[in-house]
Each structure stands twice: as C-alpha cells, then as structure tokens.
Design a protein around this motif. Structure first.
Motif, PDB file in Angstrom:
ATOM      1  N   ALA A 117      -6.482 -26.276 -33.013  1.00 45.41           N
ATOM      2  CA  ALA A 117      -7.109 -25.822 -34.291  1.00 45.41           C
ATOM      3  C   ALA A 117      -7.678 -26.931 -35.400  1.00 45.41           C
ATOM      4  N   LEU A 177      -1.433 -21.872 -31.265  1.00 44.04           N
ATOM      5  CA  LEU A 177      -3.174 -23.116 -30.508  1.00 44.04           C
ATOM      6  C   LEU A 177      -3.564 -23.871 -32.551  1.00 44.04           C
ATOM      7  N   ASP A 235      -2.365 -17.386 -32.309  1.00 46.28           N
ATOM      8  CA  ASP A 235      -3.287 -18.780 -33.640  1.00 46.28           C
ATOM      9  C   ASP A 235      -1.994 -19.897 -34.070  1.00 46.28           C
ATOM     10  N   TYR A 268      -2.190 -15.557 -25.412  1.00 47.80           N
ATOM     11  CA  TYR A 268      -2.892 -16.842 -24.333  1.00 47.80           C
ATOM     12  C   TYR A 268      -1.833 -17.213 -23.654  1.00 47.80           C
ATOM     13  N   VAL A 317     -11.719 -17.393 -39.920  1.00 45.79           N
ATOM     14  CA  VAL A 317     -11.603 -17.680 -38.135  1.00 45.79           C
ATOM     15  C   VAL A 317     -12.974 -17.247 -37.927  1.00 45.79           C
ATOM     16  N   ASN A 371      -7.467 -14.978 -42.244  1.00 44.27           N
ATOM     17  CA  ASN A 371      -8.728 -14.700 -41.231  1.00 44.27           C
ATOM     18  C   ASN A 371     -10.305 -14.495 -41.693  1.00 44.27           C
ATOM     19  N   PHE A 402      -7.715 -13.671 -36.088  1.00 39.27           N
ATOM     20  CA  PHE A 402      -6.765 -14.504 -36.158  1.00 39.27           C
ATOM     21  C   PHE A 402      -5.356 -13.369 -35.726  1.00 39.27           C
TER      22      PHE A 402
END
Length: 659
Positions: A111, A107, A104, A311, A92, A89, A100
């Motif tokens: 990333a 992802l 994530d 997302y 990020v 975190n 974060f």
C-alpha cells in the motif's frame, strides 16, 4: 419519573453501563464512516438487532477498561483504534471499491508503494499530522488524565470480561443459525453495509484460510480422486506455447449504459471476442484485488472458500507449495515463466511464484526502455518484446503467465499535464467523473493497440501459440450491476487467441475454471484440480467437493497425493538476461562498474553499503564520491524503490588503478 431517574442513576454507577453507552455512540460514528454518510445512523431504526450486535462486539473490546485505573485513557484509546479503522475504511473506499479488512494490514508495504498515486502531498501531510495529534493526545491523557483509586479485583473482572465474550460468541452463533448474519461474503462491499463494519472487520481478523468440512476424511478424498482419474480426454500430441495475459482493470467500456465515445476504445479486442473462443469471466474482486484473480486462474481454487478479504499470496502461500497450471505443464515438459511490468515485490510475487512452479520471473526491475503513463504505471507495450525474449530463450514449449499494469488506477479527475485524450467520452453529468473515465478509456485503448502488436508478433513466429487474455477486475469506478449491459460488476471478459485452428463454443466461466477450460480446448488434462473441473463442473456437489480438495491440498493431509505434497518450491530466477560484472575501478573521484544488462534499477554496493548509482548505459554504471581498493567486494543489486533486493552479482576488486 423520579423512580426512573433513580434507576438510571443506579445503573450509571456500574462501569459496564458506561462502556455500553460509549460503545453504542462509537458504533454510530463507525457506521457513518462505513456508509460514507450520516445514513449510517438509520441502521439504529432499520435494523436494530444488527446495530445492537455490532455494539456488543465493540463493547467486548471496550470492556478491558474494567482492568485499568486510568479509565478515560483506555476509553479514548479503544475509541481511537475503532475510529482509525473506520476512517481507514472510508479512505480505502474512496480509492477502491473493496472495504478495508484485516488482510490489508498484511499488505501495508504494498500500500505504501501506491499511496502517492491516490493521495497528494497535502493529504499525506494532513494524515501524518492527524496521527501525530492523536498519539500526542493519548500521551497527554496518560500523564494528565484522571486515575481512579478504587481497588480492582482482577480475577473477578477477568471472569466478567470472559462471560461478556462468551455472550457475544453465543449471540453470533444464534444470529448465524437464524440467517440474520452470514459467515459467507459473496460481495464484501455489500456485506459491510448489510451486517455492519464491526462484525465484518472482526470476521476478517478471525476467519482465515479454508474451514474444514465435516465430510473431510481420507476415504472421501480418495473417492473423489478415483472419480476424477477416470476422466477421458483425447490427449493431444501438440504442445503449443501457452501464454496467459491478465490485463489490469480491463473491460469493454461499451458495456456501460448511456456513455458515448468519439471512437470505439477497443476495436481489436472486440474483433478477437467475435472471432475466437470467448465469454464472460466471473472474478473474485471489483475495483481492486488483482492477486486474488491471479490465484484463482493459476490454481483452480475458489476465493469464496477463504476468509473475507484474504489474500492467499500473503497468508498460506508464504509457506505452502500449491498445485498450479505451471506445475501441471512442467509435467509435459514446459518451461514456466512469470512476467510483470511492475515491482516484483508487489503482493510478494518474488516469493510466492516459487511456490507456484515458475522457473523464472521477469519484473520491471529487469526491463529497459519503459514508457510510463502520466500516473506512473508502465505502459504494457513493453511486454511484447519481453514475451518475445522469453520465447527465444528456450527450444521447447513455454508457459508464460503475464500480468499487465497500464490500466491501474487512480484515474485523475483533472487531466495530468501533457495528457491529450485521443478518445473523448460523453454521457456523464459530473465533469470530474467524465475526465477520470476519459483518462481510463485512453489507457485501455493503448492496451488494445498492445494486444494487436502482441498477436502480430506471435503470428509471425514459427511456433504454435495460444494466448489467453482476460481482465482481472473492473476499474474502480462507482459502477453497479444496473449500469452495465451484462448486469454484473464481478464479470470481465476473456478471449483465447491462437495461431492455429482451435475450436470451442463461447462459454461463460468462473476465473478458477479458466485454466482447466483452456487445457480441455487443447486436449490436455494435467493436474488433479484440472481433471476435477473438467469432469465435475456441472455436478450438484461441485463447489462442496472443490472446497474439500482445496482444504486437503493447503491445510489437510494431502490425501489427494497419497499423503505427501509432490510439488517442490522452485529456485526462482529473477530476469531473463544474466546481469554480470566484469570490472570495477576508480576514475577520478568516482567508481566505474563495467558489465552487462544494467538498467535504472541497478544499484552498486561496495562492501554491502549502497551508493547512489548513475547508469551510463547497459554496460556501465558510475558511483560518485566513492573509491575502491583491492579486496573490496563490489556488487550490483536489482531493487525497486522499496530497497528489497531481488538479485545480486558481485566482484572482488583486484589491484585497482587510478585512471
């Protein structure tokens, strides 16, 4: 004093007390990373209730130590997991402004693609070494660490852990009822600071999708359906080309207070804002999260109704087909296209766009003559020609959803080699920040020139066209509301250009209202969510009813459509120009493959084995140290650095000739 000492010693005999103390210490460390300073320790005094609550969440995970004899190993393992999350975190937040979350992890492939942009080789080596050292330490603890011999009563211990979990759930419910915590995070970054890392990250793990409303019934949805079907729109006979252009990290830097420029970075965009329908656009993200702005604009759905940091591209849209602007316009005979000058696999667009109604998708793997920024992103001027190709490919009306990339971070604190700023920036007290912002300003200045070229191209065509331009989110700088003239870090701007008369008052919008707003300007009302936004936008139950419709469409019974989703996933075609193979033959010690529309992303496979491929020109590829024989299958695959296949054409070799 002796009595207190005796009580403490007696309490310390219980392993759960050990776990509670370790959890409190661990929570202190986690909060320091969460707030990126020792100020995290202040939470103990400023908000002891939330500190103890976050400690309780960590304690629930730490309590599994009761089930093991190797207690030191388990304590260390659980601690390492929490510290790893907290450090992630921290990292990020150094490169983007959104904390974060569990999403994530979904992802991670995306990333990995952009890690070299944000971290140098030395930093990546340090991270790898730290992870390796952590794993080695845990292995050593497992082998050499102490092992207690006391008998464990597994049923009794499991009940204790279960009761602790129920206690945590009860406290959570109580704190939600009293308003001490919230399950709705309008600003994710602020929520992490206000409620604590452990609670917010846990929410991102358990809270997914859209929660079902108590009012959700077939009758209620049908009443909404009947209401919005009564909308009266003056149906236009026009069907102009409609192009949405989502501009990466694009906003007007003149809105930043106290900053001066050697010249206006966005003269053309400001001219468009003054002359055409425009306004501020409230987007769901800041500093990152491009795909969620895309999702809102295309579907008309509100990201606030989904789980924290979710997302939909990576969750529900992996399997669900969703009403969208593309599906709506297909009903009016539009051809539907998606366009992006970056990897087609990023955010799984190459999968998701078929669930949003697009017939074809042109990503960077299907483009030629791409000029890159010093940080390795494609310059957006390539999109002018690509949009022209798409418009030329059909005789009827086109809907093109375009995603740009040039403004993407990271923004370097030192100028890259060969970079000479055309526009200089003054007003920063920090030289590194000034250089980073200068780099960014020069990139979006080029994007402004791209907008001028694009509108000129569209103006020259004998087709009525609407171009909707907007920023997906602000760039990843440490902006606050107070720094901006408009006072909101979640606002970008939009403008609707057209090469014919199109009147509309200036209006500020949510990004999930933009497509319906554009349709209304054109005298259209295609799609249920479009009708809903056009009719119900200013009503008291607007957001509540929108959430009910969203749930029905994605997770419910599709009562809005009579009980069955009417939309079918498209057979998404990658690229505009057909890639072909006409011949494959041996020449000396390499193989030549002839065909059409090859580019730098074309890779030759011989019998499903990939070979290093050199492009000679768009009609010829060469593979060294390879040979083909009759019956071999030679393929040309379009793929990026992630090696994911986007499309393939093949040819079976006939009787080969050595030339």
């Amino acid at each position: 004093m002796n009595r207190i000492k005796a009580v403490l010693q007696k309490c310390w005999q219980y392993e759960i007390v050990h776990a509670a103390v370790y959890s409190a210490l661990l929570n202190m460390l986690v909060e320091c990373f969460n707030r990126r300073s020792l100020i995290g320790l202040v939470m103990i005094f400023t908000n002891p209730v939330l500190f103890l609550y976050n400690t309780l969440i960590i304690l629930v995970t730490m309590s599994i130590v009761l089930l093991f004899h190797r207690k030191v190993f388990v304590y260390c393992t659980v601690s390492v997991v929490w510290i790893l999350l907290a450090v992630t975190n921290f990292v990020v937040l150094c490169s983007r402004k959104t904390p974060f979350t569990a999403m994530d992890i979904y992802l991670i492939e995306d990333a990995i693609k952009v890690i070299p942009v944000y971290l140098n080789v030395f930093q990546m080596i340090l991270i790898v070494l730290a992870v390796a050292a952590g794993i080695a330490g845990l292995v050593w603890l497992w082998i050499k660490g102490p092992k207690q011999q006391e008998k464990i009563h597994y049923i009794r211990t499991t009940v204790k852990i279960g009761l602790l979990l129920l206690c945590c759930m009860g406290v959570t419910h109580f704190l939600l009822l009293t308003g001490t915590i919230s399950s709705y995070f309008g600003n994710l970054a602020n929520a992490y600071k206000q409620y604590g890392f452990a609670y917010c990250f846990t929410c991102s793990v358990v809270d997914r999708g859209i929660s079902k409303s108590d009012e959700y019934t077939p009758e209620y949805v049908n009443s909404l359906k009947e209401d919005i079907e009564e909308i009266e729109v003056e149906n236009s006979e026009k069907s102009p080309n409609i192009i949405f252009l989502q501009l990466e990290s694009f906003f007007d830097p003149n809105l930043v207070k106290g900053i001066s420029f050697s010249e206006n970075p966005l003269p053309y965009f400001e001219q468009l804002v003054a002359e055409y329908p425009s306004g501020y656009l409230s987007v769901p993200c800041f500093g990152a999260g491009t795909a969620n702005t895309e999702f809102e604009v295309q579907t008309g759905m509100n990201m606030d109704d989904f789980g924290p940091g979710e997302y939909p591209y990576k969750t529900v849209l992996q399997s669900k087909v969703c009403e969208s602007m593309a599906y709506d316009l297909k009903e009016k005979g539009y051809a539907t296209h998606a366009l992006h000058d970056n990897d087609g696999t990023f955010y799984d667009r190459y999968k998701v766009f078929s669930h949003l109604g697009y017939e074809d998708f042109t990503s960077i793997e299907y483009m030629d003559n791409i000029e890159m920024t010093p940080m390795g992103w494609a310059k957006d001027k390539i999109l002018t020609g690509e949009i022209g190709k798409i418009l030329d490919s059909t005789d009827g009306s086109d809907y093109i959803y375009t995603i740009s990339v040039q403004g993407h971070g990271d923004y370097p604190a030192e100028y890259p080699e060969g970079f000479v700023p055309e526009i200089t920036v003054t007003g920063f007290f920090d030289t590194a920040k000034e250089k980073a912002f200068t780099y960014y300003v020069n990139q979006i200045h080029e994007m402004d020139n791209f907008l001028r070229e694009l509108t000129a191209m569209l103006e020259s065509r004998d087709e009525e066209t609407v171009l909707v331009m907007y920023g997906d989110h602000l760039p990843g700088f440490s902006f606050t509301d107070e720094v901006l003239e408009n006072g909101d870090i979640y606002q970008t701007q939009y403008v609707v250009w057209s090469n014919f008369s199109l009147s509309s008052e200036k209006e500020n919008l949510e990004s999930y209202q933009l497509a319906a707003h554009v349709q209304q300007m054109l005298g259209m009302s295609e799609g249920y969510l479009t009708k809903f936004h056009q009719k119900r936008k200013d009503t008291p139950d607007y957001l509540k009813d929108l959430k009910i419709l969203e749930y029905d469409i994605l997770y419910g019974n599709c009562d809005l459509y009579g009980g069955e989703n009417p939309f079918q996933a498209t057979n998404l075609i990658m690229g505009q120009n057909d890639i072909t193979i006409t011949n494959a033959y041996n020449y000396k010690d390499y193989v030549c493959v002839e065909g059409s529309n090859f580019n730098d992303y074309s890779v030759v496979y011989i019998n499903d084995k990939a070979y290093p491929t050199e492009i000679i020109n768009s009609h010829l590829l060469r593979v060294e140290k390879a040979q083909v024989t009759a019956g071999n299958i030679v393929s040309v695959v379009q793929q990026g650095d992630d090696k994911i296949e986007l499309s393939r054409v093949y040819l079976q070799v006939g009787e080969s000739e050595n030339k």
